[in-house]
Design an enzyme around this catalytic site. Structure first.
Site, PDB file in Angstrom:
ATOM      1  N   GLU A  25       0.841  -1.203   0.000  1.00 53.34           N
ATOM      2  CA  GLU A  25       0.000   0.000   0.000  1.00 53.34           C
ATOM      3  C   GLU A  25       0.876   1.251   0.000  1.00 53.34           C
ATOM      4  O   GLU A  25       2.066   1.191   0.347  1.00 53.34           O
ATOM      5  CB  GLU A  25      -0.913   0.004   1.234  1.00 53.34           C
ATOM      6  N   LYS A  86      -5.863  10.357  -0.209  1.00 54.07           N
ATOM      7  CA  LYS A  86      -5.910   9.029   0.407  1.00 54.07           C
ATOM      8  C   LYS A  86      -7.134   8.320  -0.165  1.00 54.07           C
ATOM      9  O   LYS A  86      -8.248   8.807  -0.054  1.00 54.07           O
ATOM     10  CB  LYS A  86      -6.009   9.209   1.924  1.00 54.07           C
ATOM     11  N   LYS A 159      -4.118  -0.565  14.146  1.00 55.41           N
ATOM     12  CA  LYS A 159      -3.460   0.519  14.856  1.00 55.41           C
ATOM     13  C   LYS A 159      -4.074   0.748  16.224  1.00 55.41           C
ATOM     14  O   LYS A 159      -5.289   0.706  16.387  1.00 55.41           O
ATOM     15  CB  LYS A 159      -3.564   1.800  14.031  1.00 55.41           C
TER      16      LYS A 159
HETATM   17  N1  PSU Z   1      -0.858   1.564   8.832  1.00 56.48           N
HETATM   18  C1  PSU Z   1       0.089   2.459   9.172  1.00 56.48           C
HETATM   19  N2  PSU Z   1      -0.067   3.739   8.763  1.00 56.48           N
HETATM   20  C2  PSU Z   1      -1.110   4.105   7.954  1.00 56.48           C
HETATM   21  C3  PSU Z   1      -2.099   3.155   7.572  1.00 56.48           C
HETATM   22  C4  PSU Z   1      -1.916   1.897   8.061  1.00 56.48           C
HETATM   23  O1  PSU Z   1       1.038   2.124   9.854  1.00 56.48           O
HETATM   24  O2  PSU Z   1      -1.169   5.275   7.555  1.00 56.48           O
HETATM   25  C5  PSU Z   1      -3.232   3.511   6.628  1.00 56.48           C
HETATM   26  C6  PSU Z   1      -3.571   2.257   5.817  1.00 56.48           C
HETATM   27  O3  PSU Z   1      -3.446   2.598   4.467  1.00 56.48           O
HETATM   28  C7  PSU Z   1      -4.981   1.909   6.176  1.00 56.48           C
HETATM   29  C8  PSU Z   1      -5.538   3.277   6.465  1.00 56.48           C
HETATM   30  O4  PSU Z   1      -5.654   1.220   5.159  1.00 56.48           O
HETATM   31  O5  PSU Z   1      -4.472   3.899   7.201  1.00 56.48           O
HETATM   32  C9  PSU Z   1      -6.853   3.238   7.212  1.00 56.48           C
HETATM   33  O6  PSU Z   1      -7.451   4.487   7.200  1.00 56.48           O
HETATM   34  P1  PSU Z   1      -8.989   4.657   7.655  1.00 56.48           P
HETATM   35  O7  PSU Z   1      -8.988   4.417   9.109  1.00 56.48           O
HETATM   36  O8  PSU Z   1      -9.348   6.082   7.293  1.00 56.48           O
HETATM   37  O9  PSU Z   1      -9.788   3.674   6.864  1.00 56.48           O
END
Ligand code: PSU
Ligand code: MN
Length: 305
Positions: A25, A86, A159
């Site tokens: 990604e 994003k 996370k």
């Molecule tokens: N893991 C990390 N840093 C990030 C992300 C994941 O260590 O920035 C990103 C990934 O691309 C994941 C996204 O799919 O954050 C999720 O964002 P949201 O909670 O808006 O769906």
């Protein structure tokens, strides 16, 4: 209708030859890590995948085109672009229509990877159920994508900024098996330990490949989530982290930051509050996940891992 997706030659050839490929990604590069750590880390991840005998395939949107297997210069172009959106599954078409730049989160990365015929992807952590989701209904499309996409995603859990138990529950609801790689607990991203269970523990990449084979043989269409802990030497202390997360979440609340901006905002605050320790942990777990993903891809491709 022609699928608006371009697979770069190196990756296309590897896939035709049945060689192992790992999708990567790019949102972590553009939004998750501060420059220049983002691009450095992306390059580092590619090198690790190669060293482990697989072909890296970074996914991203360049001038309105969805690309699988970004070339070196293209990766740099994306990292350096002025405005990068994003991109998840939901806004993918809208971002392509602007003709601009987009980085792919887990959801759009695994979507594109699987359309290209790639069976393994690596990420830092998945998006999931956000804290206070009962008020905001903010649940990452990553969970929807995992439910629908047949591949192995290697990550360090969800996370710590999320509601991790709720995220784990949602993976179960959506029929996504969670396999601990050398751990029997659902990892806490920046920290080791934790109390949430997984569906199974394995010790080798070949075992992950076998579970994926069986999952598909059963006709299951969801992903297999392989989870690994952050390496011990770079792990954060969980109490310290929890305090920092609570503060960051409260600040986001106060400032009205939500939606797609929430994850990048909180990650940035954490880096400052932990004086870079969360950044080091993030880089270490990314490297670790890429190595495991490459080994799994080799096992799936029938090479000894
Ligand atoms: N893991 C990390 N840093 C990030 C992300 C994941 O260590 O920035 C990103 C990934 O691309 C994941 C996204 O799919 O954050 C999720 O964002 P949201 O909670 O808006 O769906
Ligand atoms: Mn969200």
């Amino acid at each position: 209708m022609v699928l608006p997706l371009e697979i770069r030659t190196g990756v296309a050839e590897a896939l035709l030859d049945g060689k192992p490929v790992v999708a990567l990604e790019t949102t972590v590069m553009t939004h998750g890590l501060p420059p220049p750590a983002g691009l450095d880390s992306a390059r580092d991840c590619e090198a690790i995948v190669r060293r482990h005998g697989a072909v890296p395939a970074a996914v991203g949107i360049l001038r309105g085109r969805l690309v699988v297997g970004l070339h070196n210069e293209e990766l740099a172009e994306l990292a350096g672009a002025e405005r990068v959106t994003k991109t998840s599954m939901g806004n993918l078409a809208a971002v392509l229509a602007t003709g601009g730049y987009g980085s792919t989160s887990v959801s759009s990365t695994i979507y594109a990877a699987s359309r290209a015929g790639i069976r393994v992807a690596a990420s830092g952590g998945i998006g999931g159920v956000h804290r206070h989701f009962d008020e905001t209904l903010d649940i990452s499309p990553d969970l929807t994508a995992l439910q629908r996409t047949s591949l192995v995603l290697v990550c360090a859990g969800a996370k710590s900024i999320l509601d991790v138990p709720a995220t784990r529950e949602q993976l179960e609801t959506r029929g996504v098996p969670v396999i601990g790689y050398r751990t029997d607990r659902f990892p806490l991203f920046f920290c080791r330990g934790g109390r949430i269970s997984v569906d199974g523990r394995v010790e080798t990449p070949a075992q992950i490949a076998e579970i994926f084979r069986l999952h598909r043989a059963l006709g299951m269409e969801s992903a297999v989530l392989a989870v690994a802990e952050v390496p011990a030497e770079d792990a954060l202390d969980s109490e310290l982290l929890e305090a920092a997360v609570e503060e960051a979440v409260a600040e986001a609340d106060e400032r009205g930051i939500g939606g797609r901006d929430l994850t990048p905002f909180i990650l940035d605050r954490l880096q400052r509050r932990t004086e870079g320790a969360s950044l080091r942990a993030n880089l270490a777990l990314l490297r670790n996940n890429c190595a495991i993903a490459a080994d799994v891809a080799r096992a799936i491709a029938g090479r000894e891992a």
